[in-house]
Scaffold this motif. Structure first.
Motif, short mmCIF file in Angstrom:
data_model
loop_
_atom_site.label_atom_id
_atom_site.label_comp_id
_atom_site.label_asym_id
_atom_site.label_seq_id
_atom_site.Cartn_x
_atom_site.Cartn_y
_atom_site.Cartn_z
N LEU A 268 50.57 -32.09 -71.23
CA LEU A 268 49.64 -31.96 -70.10
C LEU A 268 48.44 -32.87 -70.29
CD1 LEU A 268 48.83 -30.53 -67.48
CD2 LEU A 268 47.79 -28.72 -68.87
N PHE A 269 47.97 -32.98 -71.53
CA PHE A 269 46.84 -33.86 -71.83
C PHE A 269 47.15 -35.31 -71.45
CE2 PHE A 269 45.12 -36.89 -74.97
CZ PHE A 269 43.78 -36.82 -74.66
N ILE A 270 48.35 -35.77 -71.85
CA ILE A 270 48.74 -37.16 -71.56
C ILE A 270 48.86 -37.38 -70.06
CG2 ILE A 270 50.58 -38.87 -71.84
CD1 ILE A 270 51.16 -37.66 -74.58
N ASN A 271 49.45 -36.41 -69.35
CA ASN A 271 49.63 -36.56 -67.90
C ASN A 271 48.29 -36.56 -67.17
OD1 ASN A 271 52.45 -36.65 -67.99
ND2 ASN A 271 52.62 -34.42 -67.99
N LEU A 272 47.38 -35.68 -67.60
CA LEU A 272 46.05 -35.63 -66.97
C LEU A 272 45.25 -36.90 -67.24
CD1 LEU A 272 44.98 -31.91 -67.56
CD2 LEU A 272 45.73 -32.97 -65.43
N ARG A 273 45.46 -37.50 -68.41
CA ARG A 273 44.79 -38.77 -68.71
C ARG A 273 45.24 -39.87 -67.74
NH1 ARG A 273 45.85 -41.54 -72.79
NH2 ARG A 273 43.92 -42.75 -72.69
N VAL A 274 46.53 -39.87 -67.43
CA VAL A 274 47.04 -40.86 -66.49
C VAL A 274 46.45 -40.65 -65.10
CG1 VAL A 274 49.12 -41.76 -65.37
CG2 VAL A 274 49.18 -41.17 -67.78
N VAL A 275 46.40 -39.37 -64.67
CA VAL A 275 45.82 -39.05 -63.37
C VAL A 275 44.34 -39.46 -63.34
CG1 VAL A 275 45.21 -37.18 -61.78
CG2 VAL A 275 47.44 -37.19 -62.92
N ASN A 276 43.62 -39.15 -64.40
CA ASN A 276 42.20 -39.52 -64.50
C ASN A 276 42.04 -41.03 -64.41
OD1 ASN A 276 39.39 -39.27 -65.03
ND2 ASN A 276 39.75 -39.59 -67.22
N PHE A 277 42.90 -41.76 -65.09
CA PHE A 277 42.83 -43.22 -65.09
C PHE A 277 43.09 -43.79 -63.70
CE2 PHE A 277 45.22 -47.23 -65.38
CZ PHE A 277 44.27 -48.04 -65.98
N LEU A 278 44.13 -43.29 -63.04
CA LEU A 278 44.50 -43.84 -61.73
C LEU A 278 43.48 -43.47 -60.65
CD1 LEU A 278 48.37 -43.20 -61.69
CD2 LEU A 278 47.19 -45.38 -61.99
N VAL A 279 43.03 -42.21 -60.64
CA VAL A 279 42.17 -41.73 -59.56
C VAL A 279 40.72 -42.18 -59.75
CG1 VAL A 279 41.23 -39.67 -58.44
CG2 VAL A 279 43.65 -39.75 -59.07
N VAL A 280 40.22 -42.12 -60.99
CA VAL A 280 38.81 -42.38 -61.23
C VAL A 280 38.52 -43.86 -61.46
CG1 VAL A 280 36.85 -41.83 -62.73
CG2 VAL A 280 38.50 -40.06 -62.16
N LEU A 281 39.42 -44.56 -62.15
CA LEU A 281 39.15 -45.96 -62.47
C LEU A 281 39.82 -46.93 -61.49
CD1 LEU A 281 39.21 -46.55 -66.34
CD2 LEU A 281 37.29 -46.56 -64.78
N ILE A 282 41.13 -46.75 -61.27
CA ILE A 282 41.89 -47.73 -60.49
C ILE A 282 41.64 -47.59 -58.99
CG2 ILE A 282 44.19 -48.55 -59.89
CD1 ILE A 282 43.29 -49.37 -62.64
N LEU A 283 41.71 -46.36 -58.48
CA LEU A 283 41.63 -46.14 -57.03
C LEU A 283 40.37 -46.72 -56.39
CD1 LEU A 283 43.31 -44.89 -54.77
CD2 LEU A 283 42.04 -42.77 -55.08
N PRO A 284 39.17 -46.50 -56.97
CA PRO A 284 37.97 -47.10 -56.34
C PRO A 284 38.03 -48.62 -56.27
CG PRO A 284 37.34 -45.40 -57.91
CD PRO A 284 38.80 -45.64 -58.10
N ARG A 285 38.59 -49.28 -57.28
CA ARG A 285 38.69 -50.73 -57.28
C ARG A 285 39.69 -51.23 -56.27
NH1 ARG A 285 33.98 -50.85 -59.36
NH2 ARG A 285 33.85 -49.76 -61.33
N CYS A 286 40.61 -50.37 -55.85
CA CYS A 286 41.62 -50.76 -54.87
C CYS A 286 41.14 -50.52 -53.44
CB CYS A 286 42.90 -49.95 -55.08
SG CYS A 286 43.61 -50.10 -56.72
N LEU A 287 40.49 -49.38 -53.22
CA LEU A 287 40.14 -48.99 -51.86
C LEU A 287 38.99 -49.80 -51.28
CD1 LEU A 287 40.42 -45.08 -51.97
CD2 LEU A 287 42.03 -46.72 -51.01
N SER A 288 37.97 -50.07 -52.11
CA SER A 288 36.77 -50.72 -51.58
C SER A 288 37.05 -52.06 -50.92
CB SER A 288 35.73 -50.87 -52.70
OG SER A 288 35.27 -49.61 -53.11
N PRO A 289 37.68 -53.03 -51.61
CA PRO A 289 37.93 -54.32 -50.97
C PRO A 289 38.90 -54.20 -49.79
CG PRO A 289 38.16 -54.47 -53.36
CD PRO A 289 38.09 -53.02 -53.01
N LEU A 290 39.89 -53.32 -49.93
CA LEU A 290 40.88 -53.19 -48.88
C LEU A 290 40.26 -52.65 -47.60
CD1 LEU A 290 43.91 -53.55 -48.37
CD2 LEU A 290 44.23 -51.17 -49.01
N ILE A 291 39.46 -51.59 -47.70
CA ILE A 291 38.82 -51.00 -46.53
C ILE A 291 37.82 -51.97 -45.92
CG2 ILE A 291 37.30 -49.15 -45.75
CD1 ILE A 291 38.58 -47.34 -47.84
N TYR A 292 37.03 -52.60 -46.78
CA TYR A 292 36.01 -53.53 -46.30
C TYR A 292 36.66 -54.70 -45.56
CZ TYR A 292 31.73 -56.32 -46.27
OH TYR A 292 30.64 -57.04 -45.87
N GLY A 293 37.76 -55.22 -46.10
CA GLY A 293 38.42 -56.36 -45.48
C GLY A 293 39.13 -56.00 -44.20
#
Length: 321
Positions: A268-293
């Motif tokens: 569960l720890f490993i799975n939650l780390r992946v979710v934390n990485f994707l949602v907290v780190l990756i997702l903001p970097r993906c959504l901002s330029p895409l929405i703005y553009g």
């Protein structure tokens, strides 16, 4: 009795080996998923950046130059984040001098994100509240100077940490190490400088965005203002505030990571780390330029044209103001 104990020990060792294989397989799957997600959005950002390079108007107007800078900045983070994740996932060591360069890029681009949003908001503020002076104040030269200042401010804390580490233990830079920012932090004053600058940047940018948002709304109510342009401008500034929240959200990654240590289940720890990485780190970097553009009337049709590999019968025209 000895044979029974040996048999039990062999069974336990075999079971532990099976568990280790399953864990390694799970780690590999998670790493592949995170790499693929990052790669998809790196491709999207690359297409968006190519769109901005395809027309002279995008290369000349300050708002699009700053947008292109934001794209480059977020793309660098999309490249570096999976690299750090993979190194941490498999506990790999790399030479300290290589790590220092990666840490420099990661920390600087993280600090640059909110600062760039503040400058973009100021550019929209000048365009609406001082339209007659916009061409004089928001020039390509001033935009370049602003980007240089952003980079200078963004790299202050990490440069201090790297230089201090070089002074304290210069010989260690050729040794392999686990690559984390903490490996360059030796004293409490370094943490204070880091937290103080990060807090100052976010408070300053928040004040700038709120100020520009209120000013643009007041301009929109003015009879002398271009109401349609002002309406688009305050929506853009509001979007900048949303992007700032996403940037602030990424600062919580370490906090969430430390909270996950309380989880008893290793899987569960490993799975939650992946979710934390994707949602907290990756997702903001993906959504901002895409929405703005995509919300920009000039960028959107041309971006969709390139996404569809030029299958449209007529290449869309571009108008930007």
């Amino acid at each position: 009795m000895g044979s029974i104990n040996q048999s039990s020990l062999g069974t336990i060792l075999a079971f532990e080996q099976i568990i280790e294989v399953l864990v390694n397989k799970e780690r590999l799957i998670q790493t592949v998923v995170t790499m693929l997600v990052s790669l998809i959005f790196i491709c999207i950002n690359s297409i968006m950046f190519h769109t901005l390079l395809s027309k002279p108007v995008f290369r000349e107007l300050p708002r699009y130059i700053l947008f292109a800078h934001m794209l480059c900045n977020d793309t660098v983070q999309l490249v570096l984040s999976p690299v750090f994740f993979m190194l941490f996932q498999f506990w790999q060591k790399i030479p300290k001098f290589i790590c220092s360069f990666l840490i420099f890029l990661a920390a600087t681009t993280a600090n640059i994100s909110p600062l760039n949003l503040g400058v973009m908001s100021l550019e929209r503020y000048v365009a609406i509240c001082f339209p007659l002076h916009h061409s004089e104040m928001a020039t390509q030269r001033m935009t370049g100077i602003s980007i240089a200042i952003i980079w200078f401010l963004g790299c202050i804390s990490v440069v201090i940490d790297i230089l201090y580490a070089l002074i304290v233990d210069p010989l260690s830079f050729k040794d392999p190490m686990y690559c984390t920012r903490e490996m360059f932090t030796f004293s409490q004053w370094q943490r204070d400088v880091f937290q103080g600058l990060a807090g100052f940047f976010f408070v300053a940018v928040t004040v700038i965005i709120i100020f520009t948002y209120v000013s643009v709304i007041l301009a929109a109510r003015s009879a002398s203002a271009d109401k349609e342009s002002a309406k688009k401008a305050w929506r853009t500034v509001l979007l900048h505030f949303g992007q700032l929240v996403l940037c602030l959200n990424s600062l919580m990654y370490g906090t969430f990571e430390r909270a996950l240590i309380m989880v008893n289940s290793r899987s569960l720890f490993i799975n939650l780390r992946v979710v934390n990485f994707l949602v907290v780190l990756i997702l903001p970097r993906c959504l901002s330029p895409l929405i703005y553009g995509l919300r920009d009337d000039a960028v959107r049709p041309l971006f969709l044209y390139y996404v569809r590999c030029g299958t449209q019968k007529v290449k869309p025209s571009v108008t930007a103001h």
